[in-house]
Write an enzyme that holds these catalytic residues in place. Structure first.
Site, PDB file in Angstrom:
ATOM      1  CG  HIS A 124      -1.915   0.878   1.521  1.00 41.98           C
ATOM      2  ND1 HIS A 124      -1.611   2.412   1.810  1.00 41.98           N
ATOM      3  CD2 HIS A 124      -3.161   0.862   1.234  1.00 41.98           C
ATOM      4  CE1 HIS A 124      -2.933   2.859   1.685  1.00 41.98           C
ATOM      5  NE2 HIS A 124      -4.028   2.135   1.649  1.00 41.98           N
ATOM      6  CG  ASP A 201       0.089  -2.317   6.140  1.00 37.91           C
ATOM      7  OD1 ASP A 201      -1.106  -2.553   6.804  1.00 37.91           O
ATOM      8  OD2 ASP A 201      -0.114  -1.750   5.354  1.00 37.91           O
ATOM      9  CD  GLN A 204      -7.515  -4.347   3.864  1.00 38.00           C
ATOM     10  OE1 GLN A 204      -8.376  -5.106   4.320  1.00 38.00           O
ATOM     11  NE2 GLN A 204      -7.767  -3.054   3.714  1.00 38.00           N
ATOM     12  CE  LYS A 227      -7.909  -0.021   6.143  1.00 35.53           C
ATOM     13  NZ  LYS A 227      -8.550   0.227   4.794  1.00 35.53           N
ATOM     14  CB  CYS A 365      -3.746   3.353  -1.589  1.00 39.72           C
ATOM     15  SG  CYS A 365      -4.921   4.624  -1.355  1.00 39.72           S
TER      16      CYS A 365
HETATM   17  N1  PMP Z   1      -2.057  -0.619   4.536  1.00 42.39           N
HETATM   18  C1  PMP Z   1      -3.219  -1.296   4.098  1.00 42.39           C
HETATM   19  C2  PMP Z   1      -2.910  -2.623   3.577  1.00 42.39           C
HETATM   20  C3  PMP Z   1      -4.423  -0.732   4.004  1.00 42.39           C
HETATM   21  O1  PMP Z   1      -5.278  -1.630   3.399  1.00 42.39           O
HETATM   22  C4  PMP Z   1      -4.604   0.420   4.101  1.00 42.39           C
HETATM   23  C5  PMP Z   1      -6.027   1.026   4.161  1.00 42.39           C
HETATM   24  N2  PMP Z   1      -6.401   0.878   2.972  1.00 42.39           N
HETATM   25  C6  PMP Z   1      -3.678   1.279   4.909  1.00 42.39           C
HETATM   26  C7  PMP Z   1      -2.281   0.690   4.895  1.00 42.39           C
HETATM   27  C8  PMP Z   1      -3.837   2.483   5.450  1.00 42.39           C
HETATM   28  O2  PMP Z   1      -4.682   2.439   6.553  1.00 42.39           O
HETATM   29  P1  PMP Z   1      -5.299   3.739   7.160  1.00 42.39           P
HETATM   30  O3  PMP Z   1      -5.716   4.829   6.019  1.00 42.39           O
HETATM   31  O4  PMP Z   1      -6.367   3.548   7.983  1.00 42.39           O
HETATM   32  O5  PMP Z   1      -4.046   4.714   7.879  1.00 42.39           O
END
Ligand code: PMP
Length: 407
Positions: A124, A201, A204, A227, A365
């Protein structure tokens, strides 16, 4: 605990029971954010109705109650991810801020010119850009660990990339764009074999299966409350205590200090050293309620239900002409990314929405992996335990109409 029953669990989520564009809502955008059970909404409302006060510094009953609930939630998170100590749990604004904190505090103090940071090619943006920012400042480099056409991390390539100049390996536990579950235990082991640190990270992952940071032996693990059926604006950074102790603070302000004077300031102990200013108290209490809710479910049953839903959806996809799955790794969870021949993902998303089906479209992203696949993005249906086979059927009925309309 009663055996997992998605139909019963759905009743706990008020938002799911509404019409969108004249159709009952089918919410398949859980990788973007999950919905909140009544218990979480109630905990936040109760906090503001009964306990609202600032934490840690009050000399009155409300401040004591707020502090007690706030710190109890930290222990819930600690136990939820099996961290060794409560001081290893830092409140952040989200996964993004957790990673930025490590990049800024560890990276600025530790990185030297020529150092290397490895991140997976399916990362991401929030686990790429913070490293690029600090690498540019310190003369270090950020390099992608190859991912194959199925969306599987190339572990042999990672092994071949490792040398003593690698200082950090950062990797998603589960890819939000493809659904791949990465073998993060092995990634951690490989990183440690050359003395590098490893950040996972987990944005998910935590909502789909049990995570044990001590078993993984990762150095840092970041995730977002929103999430995990909790409120937005809050996240968790886990870090090994010795590493956090050695890192300089992130932001300066109240709470993170021990003593302030113009002759010099000393910093608070963990975890407060990294928590400047008034935190998101209601959010923390809401996340605590979300964890209580999850632990009240048959978790193994919920995971099995999600796996069955994904398998069913992918079967439907394979039997639907024109649908191409993007991300076919052997180990996946809860994300089905796909294309429909002859139609742009954005148009598909709009036409699904008109039929009450919420998905996400775009690069999620994760532009580098989309570029590698030579596509601008995908349509992504992402599942949670409150989704049902009927939701998947509605998605494919709606897709059939999209095909008639667009193709
Ligand atoms: N890493 C991953 C794998 C994600 O799916 C996301 C959210 N789409 C993020 C980081 C970023 O999370 P946040 O926007 O809640 O900071």
């Amino acid at each position: 605990k009663p055996a997992f029953d998605a139909e019963r669990v759905r009743k706990d989520f008020p938002i799911l029971h509404q019409q969108v564009n004249g159709h009952p809502l089918v919410y398949l955008d859980n990788a973007a954010t999950t919905q909140k059970p009544e218990a979480v909404i109630q905990a936040i409302s109760d906090y503001y109705r009964q306990d609202n006060s600032n934490v840690h510094r009050g000399a009155h009953a409300l401040a004591d109650r707020a502090t007690e609930k706030f710190e109890a939630a930290r222990v819930k998170v600690q136990q939820f991810i099996h961290a060794a100590e409560r001081r290893e749990i830092i409140w952040t604004r989200g996964t993004t801020e957790g990673i930025n904190l490590v990049a800024a505090c560890w990276g600025r103090s530790e990185l030297k010119p020529g150092d290397r940071i490895l991140v997976s090619a399916m990362e991401h943006h929030s686990d790429i850009v913070p490293w690029q920012l600090v690498a540019a400042e310190k003369g270090a480099s950020v390099e992608p660990i190859p991912v194959d056409a199925s969306g599987t991390l190339d572990m042999a390539a990672l092994e071949a990339m490792l040398d003593e100049r690698v200082r950090m390996v950062a990797c998603v536990h589960v890819s939000n764009a493809l659904g791949t579950i990465n073998p993060v235990e092995q990634v951690v082991r490989l990183a440690h074999s050359v003395g590098a640190l490893c950040l996972i990270d987990g944005a998910q992952a935590v909502s789909h299966f049990e995570v044990d940071v001590q078993a993984l032996d990762c150095d840092f693990y970041a995730f977002s409350s929103h999430k995990l059926f909790g409120p937005t604006g809050l996240g968790v950074l886990y870090g090994k205590a010795a590493l956090l102790e050695a890192m300089p603070p992130y932001q300066g302000g109240g709470e993170m200090i021990e003593s302030v004077s113009f002759a010099g300031t000393t910093f608070n102990q963990l975890p407060y050293k990294f928590e400047a200013g008034t935190p998101d108290i209601a959010g923390v209490i809401g996340l605590g309620a979300a964890i209580d809710y999850i632990l009240g479910l048959d978790r193994a049953g919920a995971t099995a239900h999600e796996q069955a839903l994904l398998a069913y959806a992918e079967d439907c996809a394979r039997n639907t002409p024109g649908v191409i799955l993007v991300g076919t790794a052997a180990r996946k969870t809860s994300v089905m990314s796909f294309l429909l021949e002859g139609a742009h993902p954005h148009d598909i998303g709009m036409l699904l929405d008109q039929q009450g089906v919420a998905v996400r479209t775009g690069n999620h992203c994760a532009q580098p992996i989309m570029d590698q696949f030579g596509i601008p993005g995908t349509v992504r249906a992402s599942f949670s335990f409150y989704n049902t086979r009927a939701d998947v059927d509605r998605l494919f009925e709606a897709l059939a109409k999209v095909r008639q309309f667009l193709v």
